[in-house]
Design an enzyme around this catalytic site. Structure first.
Site, PDB file in Angstrom:
ATOM      1  N   CYS A  68     -18.394 -21.254  36.749  1.00  0.00           N
ATOM      2  CA  CYS A  68     -19.321 -20.761  37.772  1.00  0.00           C
ATOM      3  C   CYS A  68     -20.369 -21.845  38.018  1.00  0.00           C
ATOM      4  O   CYS A  68     -21.564 -21.579  38.079  1.00  0.00           O
ATOM      5  CB  CYS A  68     -19.960 -19.434  37.369  1.00  0.00           C
ATOM      6  SG  CYS A  68     -20.754 -19.429  35.752  1.00  0.00           S
ATOM      7  N   ALA A  89     -13.278 -15.003  27.166  1.00  0.00           N
ATOM      8  CA  ALA A  89     -13.327 -13.721  27.878  1.00  0.00           C
ATOM      9  C   ALA A  89     -14.729 -13.172  28.058  1.00  0.00           C
ATOM     10  O   ALA A  89     -14.982 -12.415  28.997  1.00  0.00           O
ATOM     11  CB  ALA A  89     -12.457 -12.700  27.144  1.00  0.00           C
ATOM     12  N   LYS A 103     -13.206 -10.654  33.932  1.00  0.00           N
ATOM     13  CA  LYS A 103     -11.945 -11.171  34.466  1.00  0.00           C
ATOM     14  C   LYS A 103     -10.758 -10.596  33.696  1.00  0.00           C
ATOM     15  O   LYS A 103      -9.670 -10.419  34.263  1.00  0.00           O
ATOM     16  CB  LYS A 103     -11.954 -12.694  34.423  1.00  0.00           C
ATOM     17  CG  LYS A 103     -13.019 -13.316  35.330  1.00  0.00           C
ATOM     18  CD  LYS A 103     -12.986 -14.821  35.293  1.00  0.00           C
ATOM     19  CE  LYS A 103     -14.100 -15.406  36.164  1.00  0.00           C
ATOM     20  NZ  LYS A 103     -15.449 -15.107  35.654  1.00  0.00           N
TER      21      LYS A 103
END
Length: 435
Positions: free
Chosen positions: A369, A245, A250
């Site tokens: 990413c 997290a 998100k």
């Protein structure tokens, strides 16, 4: 501040960034906290010049190599002044040698460097393509293989400043209300091209001027990141785990999808990141959440809760190649101290461990990413080969509208094609219970 003072402040900040292993945004935040007297407009100018400097680093050091100089921050800044600010040797001498300036006066070799660079431009016909495109050697081969003939266009896109993307928190506000609030501040804003709760703001954006950011009505979040959270497709009443997290960007988006119903557990191995996550969740009014500190990706908590969740998101630690336009310093940092291959192995272990939490019929979303195939498609292929209980859910079965624009069975976003950060996501569904 005078133009000279802004330039010298940029030099001071550049030296601070160069000598610190922390991300550049963390260094700049601390630097400005100790200089609260700098006006907002000047802060914006200093940051804009700093990030532009970081986006030209390979080309600056190429020129320094050409003239036999080392890559110290001071020499890089002198090259920047000559090549990009178009300062004459006399201008640079006055800048560094003024009676009220803290910067040490130019030495004769430094003056000669600026003199040799007079009239030159930042690019030179002899520069290798990778230098001109600011592509580090550790990623060049993989990115060329990934993009083929589009390599130059994709790398050029990572050298442009990113837009400011906001995500509206539907628990506290509507997108139309936030668009109006931004318009009232004389800011140009429009709906994001892909994300249903996204807003894109044009021009320089002073966060302090927008109270909705403090109240949790909106969050700063790249549109690509918003889309990854969207693919989790969490419903009110679901049990969800955000396995990596971090600071909770998100997690916030997923909790809003669930309309504050059900349960979402934000996990991470960093206590500091989870503390920041908790603060953001409270600020946003999200009450269906909790945080869980894990000792490692194979923490005993995972085994105790196997097959217990409808949705599990693995936003895996990665090389960050997709965030280069936002974090230009990271391209010059080896993604992990032990190298990319060890990072890829860690991703595989995290994915395999988190998969144990998914119940039959539940979904596992793997995301990075990164724009490297080794961290994305190859990871999914290896996972499915080792875990026949799972299948790939085509993107069109999750969100047809997005699939039509993104193309392919997995989400693969790049700055050049979508004007987002580079993101990858795959949705995997457990079909059977493990034996």
């Amino acid at each position: 501040m005078t133009p000279t003072a802004r330039l010298l402040a940029t030099f001071d900040l550049f030296c601070a960034v160069d000598g610190d292993k922390r991300p550049v945004d963390a260094v700049t935040s601390g630097w400005f906290r100790n200089r609260r007297d700098i006006p907002d407009q000047d802060r914006g100018d200093i940051l804009e010049r700093l990030y532009a400097l970081l986006r030209h680093r390979a080309r600056l050091t190429w020129w320094l190599d050409k003239h036999g100089r080392d890559h110290s921050p001071r020499h890089q800044f002198l090259a920047w002044l000559a090549l990009m600010e178009r300062k004459s040797p006399e201008d640079v001498s006055r800048l560094f040698g003024g009676p009220k300036n803290a910067a040490t006066a130019l030495t004769k070799p430094e003056y000669n460097l600026v003199l040799r660079l007079k009239g030159c431009t930042i690019e030179h016909p002899d520069m290798p393509e990778a230098v001109r495109l600011e592509c580090p050697s550790w990623a060049e081969q993989s990115l060329r293989a990934r993009f083929g003939g589009a390599f130059a266009a994709e790398m050029a896109a990572t050298l442009t400043p990113p837009p400011v993307d906001l995500r509206v928190n539907p628990v506290k506000a509507t997108r139309q209300d936030m668009l109006q609030a931004l318009s009232d501040l004389k800011l140009h804003a429009e709906v994001s091209p892909l994300a249903p709760h996204g807003i894109r703001v044009s021009g320089r954006f002073n966060y302090a001027r927008f109270p909705a950011l403090k109240s949790g009505a909106v969050e700063i979040q790249d549109e690509g990141s918003q889309l990854v959270a969207l693919l989790v497709d969490a419903q009110p009443g679901d049990r969800v785990v955000d396995f990596c997290a971090g600071a909770g960007g998100k997690t916030l988006a997923i909790a809003a999808q669930m309309n504050n119903k059900g349960r979402i557990i934000a996990c991470d191995v960093s206590e500091g990141r989870l503390k920041r996550c908790s603060e953001r969740l409270r600020n946003a009014g999200m009450h269906n959440t909790e945080t869980r500190l894990l000792a490692s990706e194979t923490d005993k908590w995972v085994k105790r809760h196997k097959l217990g969740f409808d949705r599990v998101l693995v936003d895996a630690p990665c090389s960050g190649t997709g965030t280069w336009r936002r974090n230009p310093d990271t391209r010059w940092r080896d993604p992990e101290e032990n190298g990319l291959q060890n990072l890829i192995a860690l991703q595989g272990r995290i994915l395999a461990s988190a998969a144990r939490l998914v119940k039959p019929g539940g979904r596992l979303v793997y995301a990075t990413c990164s724009m490297l195939t080794e961290e994305n498609e190859d990871q999914v292929t290896a996972f499915l080969a080792a875990n026949p209980a799972f299948r790939l859910v085509p993107l069109g079965d999750v969100t047809p509208d997005l699939a039509a624009k993104a193309q392919g069975d997995t989400l693969s976003l790049t700055p050049a094609r979508h004007d987002t950060d580079g993101f990858f996501a795959a949705v995997l569904q457990r079909e059977t219970t493990p034996e």
